[in-house]
Design a protein around this motif. Structure first.
Motif, PDB file in Angstrom:
ATOM      1  N   GLY B  50       0.875  -1.167   0.000  1.00 52.51           N
ATOM      2  CA  GLY B  50       0.000   0.000   0.000  1.00 52.51           C
ATOM      3  C   GLY B  50       0.909   1.212   0.000  1.00 52.51           C
ATOM      4  O   GLY B  50       2.086   1.109  -0.359  1.00 52.51           O
ATOM      5  N   ASP B  93      -5.229  -0.388   5.989  1.00 49.98           N
ATOM      6  CA  ASP B  93      -6.480  -1.087   6.287  1.00 49.98           C
ATOM      7  C   ASP B  93      -6.775  -2.167   5.246  1.00 49.98           C
ATOM      8  O   ASP B  93      -7.221  -3.274   5.575  1.00 49.98           O
ATOM      9  CB  ASP B  93      -7.654  -0.104   6.376  1.00 49.98           C
ATOM     10  CG  ASP B  93      -7.725   0.829   5.169  1.00 49.98           C
ATOM     11  OD1 ASP B  93      -6.952   1.793   5.155  1.00 49.98           O
ATOM     12  OD2 ASP B  93      -8.517   0.577   4.240  1.00 49.98           O
ATOM     13  N   ASN B 121      -7.186   4.619   6.443  1.00 49.85           N
ATOM     14  CA  ASN B 121      -7.551   5.827   5.696  1.00 49.85           C
ATOM     15  C   ASN B 121      -8.787   5.576   4.831  1.00 49.85           C
ATOM     16  O   ASN B 121      -9.016   6.266   3.839  1.00 49.85           O
ATOM     17  CB  ASN B 121      -6.369   6.360   4.872  1.00 49.85           C
ATOM     18  CG  ASN B 121      -5.779   5.299   3.968  1.00 49.85           C
ATOM     19  OD1 ASN B 121      -6.427   4.293   3.683  1.00 49.85           O
ATOM     20  ND2 ASN B 121      -4.574   5.510   3.512  1.00 49.85           N
TER      21      ASN B 121
HETATM   22  C1  LIG Z   1      -2.037  -9.983  -4.212  1.00 54.24           C
HETATM   23  C2  LIG Z   1      -2.315  -8.542  -4.517  1.00 54.24           C
HETATM   24  N1  LIG Z   1      -3.591  -8.141  -4.700  1.00 54.24           N
HETATM   25  C3  LIG Z   1      -3.860  -6.836  -4.945  1.00 54.24           C
HETATM   26  C4  LIG Z   1      -2.849  -5.925  -5.040  1.00 54.24           C
HETATM   27  C5  LIG Z   1      -3.163  -4.466  -5.328  1.00 54.24           C
HETATM   28  N2  LIG Z   1      -3.026  -3.628  -4.150  1.00 54.24           N
HETATM   29  C6  LIG Z   1      -1.896  -2.950  -3.882  1.00 54.24           C
HETATM   30  S1  LIG Z   1      -1.990  -2.007  -2.509  1.00 54.24           S
HETATM   31  C7  LIG Z   1      -3.620  -2.474  -2.262  1.00 54.24           C
HETATM   32  C8  LIG Z   1      -4.430  -1.957  -1.133  1.00 54.24           C
HETATM   33  C9  LIG Z   1      -3.741  -0.927  -0.315  1.00 54.24           C
HETATM   34  O1  LIG Z   1      -4.628  -0.390   0.602  1.00 54.24           O
HETATM   35  P1  LIG Z   1      -4.224  -0.175   2.099  1.00 54.24           P
HETATM   36  O2  LIG Z   1      -3.648  -1.401   2.681  1.00 54.24           O
HETATM   37  O3  LIG Z   1      -5.419   0.384   2.782  1.00 54.24           O
HETATM   38  O4  LIG Z   1      -3.018   0.880   2.056  1.00 54.24           O
HETATM   39  P2  LIG Z   1      -3.045   2.433   1.694  1.00 54.24           P
HETATM   40  O5  LIG Z   1      -2.420   2.540   0.357  1.00 54.24           O
HETATM   41  O6  LIG Z   1      -4.461   2.883   1.762  1.00 54.24           O
HETATM   42  O7  LIG Z   1      -2.209   3.083   2.766  1.00 54.24           O
HETATM   43  C10 LIG Z   1      -4.040  -3.368  -3.257  1.00 54.24           C
HETATM   44  C11 LIG Z   1      -5.395  -3.944  -3.329  1.00 54.24           C
HETATM   45  C12 LIG Z   1      -1.521  -6.382  -4.868  1.00 54.24           C
HETATM   46  N3  LIG Z   1      -0.469  -5.557  -4.902  1.00 54.24           N
HETATM   47  N4  LIG Z   1      -1.289  -7.677  -4.606  1.00 54.24           N
END
Ligand SMILES: Cc1ncc(C[n+]2csc(CCOP(=O)(O)OP(=O)(O)O)c2C)c(N)n1
Ligand code: SF4
Ligand code: SF4
Ligand code: SF4
Ligand SMILES: [Mg+2]
Lengths: 66, 245
Positions: B50, B93, B121
């Protein structure tokens, strides 16, 4: 006398410190840093060195030194 | 009265978060507490996938980039291999509560002696602002363009409340970075969560409400107002499980 050090090159112009400063001592300077952000400046005469700008800044722009 | 403040060394490198992002504030609080404990060279941070990935460049300390959702599982491994080190998971999250919900809850359930920070967030920020299980009712995201409809997708998930029901866990809290006052409170939660591990008390979790001005499409001013008025009343702030000693 303590001094407020402002590392202007780290500022991203988000404005959080300006909203949070209880003395209204901060403003955008109208000058751009290397990254192109209009960085923050303070009014020495209003600043009490309370440290609230340090607390809220996500970019570690402020330090209060001896 | 002047209060002396110095940037902790673990956040001395400029970060790559967007302007006004809450991640940067939490990074500094964690860095302050680690420095206070003298653990700069004795900490491994396991980073979720993320916007926490930005910390691969800026976090000035040892870290591991985990597979998506597996921050707590990797931190568990770190602690088993090196019980002398401080093992901290840092996850979003979406990472901790959506793709990694099983790993997050199982680490808590087993009372692994690790410290977990979850940046809530209310969206998947790094991928462009999709709906997360933490997205608020009515909140517009790129995958809830008319606002999240709880009748269709459920109400936002509250994982810390559940983790706090596991009998053995050492410490659970939720803080926010929407004001200087809340940031100062949050610092106390961060400190407790790290001290719980250093004292061998067990698992600790701190969820942190953080603004994401970029994907919320709001200024910092609007963001912190929305957090105070809409997010914090649902995601109650405070200690959900205090330390035993
Ligand atoms: C196996 C896999 N599925 C989906 C993704 C795409 N992906 C990257 S970050 C993310 C979600 C990030 O959200 P969060 O954990 O809330 O972090 P933020 O960026 O909001 O701080 C996703 C779905 C990935 N990188 N790897
Ligand atoms: S130290 Fe306090 S008074 Fe001075 S600029 Fe920062 S917030 Fe304002
Ligand atoms: S909070 Fe920090 S980054 Fe944001 S405007 Fe103030 S000094 Fe600049
Ligand atoms: S997208 Fe949101 S969470 Fe990610 S760095 Fe930008 S403001 Fe922060
Ligand atoms: Mg997120």
């Amino acid at each position: 006398m303590a001094t407020l050090r402002i590392s202007t090159e780290r500022c991203k112009s988000c404005g959080y410190c300006i909203l949070a400063c209880p003395s209204k001592a901060l403003r955008l300077s109208g000058q751009l840093n290397k990254e192109g952000y209009d960085y923050v400046a303070n009014d020495e005469s209003k600043c009490t060195k309370c440290g609230i700008c340090y607390t809220v800044c996500p970019d570690n722009v402020f330090e209060i030194l001896e | 009265m002047a209060v002396l403040k110095k940037t902790p060394t673990m956040v001395s490198i400029p970060n790559h978060f967007c302007p006004g992002c809450g991640h940067g504030i939490l990074n500094r609080l964690i860095a302050e507490v680690i420095e206070e404990k003298g653990y700069e060279k004795k900490t491994i941070m396991t980073l979720g996938v993320g916007c926490s990935c930005n910390m691969n460049a800026s976090w000035n300390g040892d870290k591991i980039q985990c597979a998506h959702g597996r921050g707590a599982a990797t931190a568990t491994g770190v602690k088993i291999a090196r019980p002398d080190l401080l093992s901290i998971a840092y996850q979003g999250d979406g990472d901790a509560y959506v793709i990694g919900l099983a790993e997050t809850l199982n680490a808590a359930y087993r009372n692994e002696p690790i410290t977990v920070f979850v940046i809530n967030n209310n969206n998947f920020a790094m991928t462009g602002g999709q709906m997360s299980w933490t997205t608020m009712p009515g909140q517009v995201t790129t995958t809830s363009v008319h606002g999240r409809d709880p009748a269709l997708t459920g109400m936002p998930i509250r994982v810390p409340e559940f983790a706090a029901t596991f009998p053995d866990v050492a410490y659970v809290a939720r803080g926010s970075v929407h004001s200087a006052k809340e940031i100062n409170r949050l610092r106390g939660y961060v400190k407790n969560a790290i001290e719980a591990q250093l004292n061998g008390e067990g698992y600790a979790l701190v969820e942190v409400l953080c603004q994401c001005p970029t994907n919320w499409g709001m200024s910092v001013e609007k963001s912190i107002k929305w957090m105070e008025e809409e997010v914090a009343p649902y995601y109650t702030l405070g200690e959900l499980k205090g330390r035993r000693k």
